[in-house]
Design a protein around this motif. Structure first.
Motif, PDB file in Angstrom:
ATOM      1  N   ASP A   1       0.845  -1.199   0.000  1.00  0.00           N
ATOM      2  CA  ASP A   1       0.000   0.000   0.000  1.00  0.00           C
ATOM      3  C   ASP A   1       0.879   1.247   0.000  1.00  0.00           C
ATOM      4  O   ASP A   1       2.019   1.239   0.475  1.00  0.00           O
ATOM      5  N   ILE A   2       0.320   2.328  -0.539  1.00  0.00           N
ATOM      6  CA  ILE A   2       1.059   3.593  -0.593  1.00  0.00           C
ATOM      7  C   ILE A   2       0.883   4.306   0.739  1.00  0.00           C
ATOM      8  O   ILE A   2      -0.006   5.150   0.923  1.00  0.00           O
ATOM      9  N   GLU A   3       1.719   3.940   1.679  1.00  0.00           N
ATOM     10  CA  GLU A   3       1.680   4.540   3.009  1.00  0.00           C
ATOM     11  C   GLU A   3       3.051   4.416   3.646  1.00  0.00           C
ATOM     12  O   GLU A   3       3.847   3.541   3.289  1.00  0.00           O
ATOM     13  N   ASN A   4       3.331   5.304   4.562  1.00  0.00           N
ATOM     14  CA  ASN A   4       4.606   5.272   5.275  1.00  0.00           C
ATOM     15  C   ASN A   4       4.530   4.312   6.453  1.00  0.00           C
ATOM     16  O   ASN A   4       3.447   4.033   6.992  1.00  0.00           O
ATOM     17  N   THR A   5       5.689   3.819   6.863  1.00  0.00           N
ATOM     18  CA  THR A   5       5.811   3.017   8.076  1.00  0.00           C
ATOM     19  C   THR A   5       6.874   3.652   8.963  1.00  0.00           C
ATOM     20  O   THR A   5       7.699   4.443   8.498  1.00  0.00           O
ATOM     21  N   PRO A   6       6.876   3.321  10.243  1.00  0.00           N
ATOM     22  CA  PRO A   6       7.853   3.926  11.148  1.00  0.00           C
ATOM     23  C   PRO A   6       9.293   3.599  10.767  1.00  0.00           C
ATOM     24  O   PRO A   6       9.639   2.444  10.509  1.00  0.00           O
ATOM     25  N   SER A   7      10.121   4.619  10.737  1.00  0.00           N
ATOM     26  CA  SER A   7      11.558   4.473  10.510  1.00  0.00           C
ATOM     27  C   SER A   7      12.215   5.716  11.086  1.00  0.00           C
ATOM     28  O   SER A   7      11.543   6.731  11.304  1.00  0.00           O
ATOM     29  N   PRO A   8      13.513   5.675  11.365  1.00  0.00           N
ATOM     30  CA  PRO A   8      14.178   6.891  11.844  1.00  0.00           C
ATOM     31  C   PRO A   8      13.939   8.085  10.934  1.00  0.00           C
ATOM     32  O   PRO A   8      13.778   9.215  11.407  1.00  0.00           O
ATOM     33  N   ARG A   9      13.910   7.857   9.615  1.00  0.00           N
ATOM     34  CA  ARG A   9      13.667   8.969   8.689  1.00  0.00           C
ATOM     35  C   ARG A   9      12.257   9.526   8.848  1.00  0.00           C
ATOM     36  O   ARG A   9      12.062  10.750   8.930  1.00  0.00           O
ATOM     37  N   SER A  10      11.247   8.640   8.927  1.00  0.00           N
ATOM     38  CA  SER A  10       9.870   9.136   9.022  1.00  0.00           C
ATOM     39  C   SER A  10       9.589   9.775  10.376  1.00  0.00           C
ATOM     40  O   SER A  10       8.831  10.742  10.478  1.00  0.00           O
ATOM     41  N   TRP A  11      10.233   9.272  11.446  1.00  0.00           N
ATOM     42  CA  TRP A  11      10.090   9.941  12.748  1.00  0.00           C
ATOM     43  C   TRP A  11      10.761  11.307  12.717  1.00  0.00           C
ATOM     44  O   TRP A  11      10.344  12.237  13.413  1.00  0.00           O
TER      45      TRP A  11
END
Length: 341
Positions: free
Chosen positions: A198-208
Motif C-alpha cells: 500500500d502507498i503509506e509510510n511506516t515507522p523508521s528513523p527517517r519518518s520519525w
C-alpha cells in the motif's frame, strides 16, 4: 553481519582513511546516508553522492569525443567521474541505492571499485568508495547486486536501527523531548518492516524525523492526520495518546522549583516523559536541583530512568560537567550512572 549506528560509524572511521570500500545494507530510512555524511565530516573528506539507479552504463566510462584527426575518439569524463578525477582533497564517493541500479550499471562500476580506474581514466589515490542499498525484502525495487560487485567491497555490513543510537542523534539535533520519550517507551516502533504494498509510510528513523519537524508546526487537531501520514495510523495513534499523558504532567520547571518534594511518577510512560523533559531543561546553573530530583528517583527504585535523565542532560548540554553539582554527584549513585554502572 548486523551493526549498530555507533559500530558502523566507528568501522567507517577506520576503513575510510585506509581507502577500503564498504557496502552498507539495511531497511529504508534508518540513517545509512546520514552516517556516511557524518563520517565524511569526522574524517575531513569531501562527499560525492551518486545515484546509480538513474545512470546509464556509459556514464561511468565517459563521453566519446572525436580526436583532431577525425579517425579516433577518446572518452572524456563528465559529471561525477570528472569531479572524482579532479579531486584535490580526500573524497568519499558514495554510491547510494546501488541495489536499485540495473545489472549493466552495476557492472560498469566493477573496474572503478577494484582497479580504481575505468579505461584510461585513473582515480586519485585519495578517493574512497562507500555504497548503500536496501535489501531485496524491503519492497524498495532492489533485485540484487552482482556477486562480482559485492566481492569488490572490503566488507559488507547490515545497519540495524537502535533506540540508543537514535536517541543520541535526537538529543544532539533538538528533537522534541516528548517524541524522544515516546520512542523510548515504545522502541519497537522506531523501525518497522513494511509488510504491504500500500502507498503509506511506516515507522523508521527517517519518518520519525519528519514527525519531529512537524510537531511544532501542525495544530493539535491535525496532529493525528499529519503523524499518520508520516509513520502510519497505528504508530500515530499511540503517539497521540502518549502526548496526552505528556501534556498532563506537572510543568518540569515546577518540578525543578521544588525537587525535594515534587512527585515521582510510577508508571513507565510517565517516567520516560518526566526524565526526558527534565533533561531538556537541565543547565549548568540548575543541575544541583536536577541532582536532587534524580537522587530521589534512585531512592524510589527508578535507577534506569535516572540514568536516562543524567545521560540525556550531558549529551544535550555538555557544560553541565563543569558544574559543582555534577562534580559532587560523581562520588555517589549518580557517578555510577555516568560511568555506566
Amino acid at each position: 553481519m548486523k551493526v549498530t549506528p555507533a559500530q558502523l560509524t566507528e568501522l567507517l572511521t577506520l576503513y575510510v582513511p585506509k581507502r577500503l570500500p564498504v557496502l552498507i545494507t539495511g531497511r529504508p530510512g534508518i540513517g545509512k546516508s546520514d552516517i556516511v555524511e557524518q563520517v565524511a565530516h569526522a574524517t575531513d573528506h569531501e562527499l560525492l553522492i551518486s545515484h546509480p539507479v538513474v545512470e546509464d552504463p556509459t556514464d561511468s566510462k565517459g563521453l566519446p569525443f572525436p580526436a583532431p584527426d577525425g579517425l579516433n575518439a577518446k572518452f572524456l569524463p563528465f559529471g561525477d567521474l570528472e569531479r572524482a578525477m579532479k579531486a584535490r582533497r580526500p573524497l568519499i564517493w558514495f554510491l547510494d541505492d546501488l541495489g536499485q541500479a540495473s545489472p549493466a550499471v552495476q557492472a560498469a562500476k566493477m573496474q572503478l571499485l577494484l582497479a580504481r580506474r575505468i579505461g584510461e581514466h585513473v582515480l586519485p589515490p585519495h578517493v574512497t568508495f562507500l555504497a548503500a542499498t536496501n535489501r531485496r525484502t524491503d519492497n524498495a525495487g532492489v533485485t540484487g547486486i552482482l556477486d562480482p560487485v559485492i566481492s569488490r567491497f572490503a566488507t559488507v555490513v547490515e545497519l540495524e536501527a537502535t533506540i540508543d543510537g537514535w536517541t543520541k542523534w535526537a538529543v544532539r539535533n533538538n528533537v522534541p523531548p516528548e517524541l524522544i520519550a515516546f520512542l523510548r517507551f515504545r522502541p519497537d516502533l522506531l523501525s518497522v518492516q513494511k509488510t504491504s504494498r500500500d502507498i503509506e509510510n511506516t515507522p523508521s528513523p527517517r519518518s520519525w524525523g519528519f514527525v519531529a519537524k512537524t510537531m511544532g508546526v501542525v495544530p493539535k487537531h491535525l496532529g493525528h492526520i499529519s503523524h499518520a501520514g508520516s509513520v502510519g495510523e497505528g504508530a500515530a495513534t499511540e503517539l497521540v495518546s502518549f502526548l496526552q499523558i505528556y501534556r498532563e504532567l506537572p510543568n518540569p520547571d515546577a518540578l525543578l522549583a521544588t525537587p525535594d518534594k515534587a512527585m515521582i511518577p510510577q508508571t513507565p510512560s510517565t517516567l520516560y516523559a518526566i526524565a526526558t523533559a527534565l533533561a531538556a531543561r537541565a543547565t549548568e546553573a540548575n543541575f544541583d536541583r536536577v541532582v536532587t530530583y534524580t537522587e530521589r528517583m534512585i531512592e524510589a527504585g527508578h535507577r534506569e530512568f535516572a540514568a536516562l535523565l543524567v545521560r540525556d542532560a550531558l549529551e544535550r548540554t555538555p557544560e553541565i560537567a563543569n558544574s559543582y553539582a555534577f562534580i559532587r554527584a560523581q562520588g555517589g549513585e549518580i557517578g555510577a550512572i555516568i560511568k555506566g554502572g
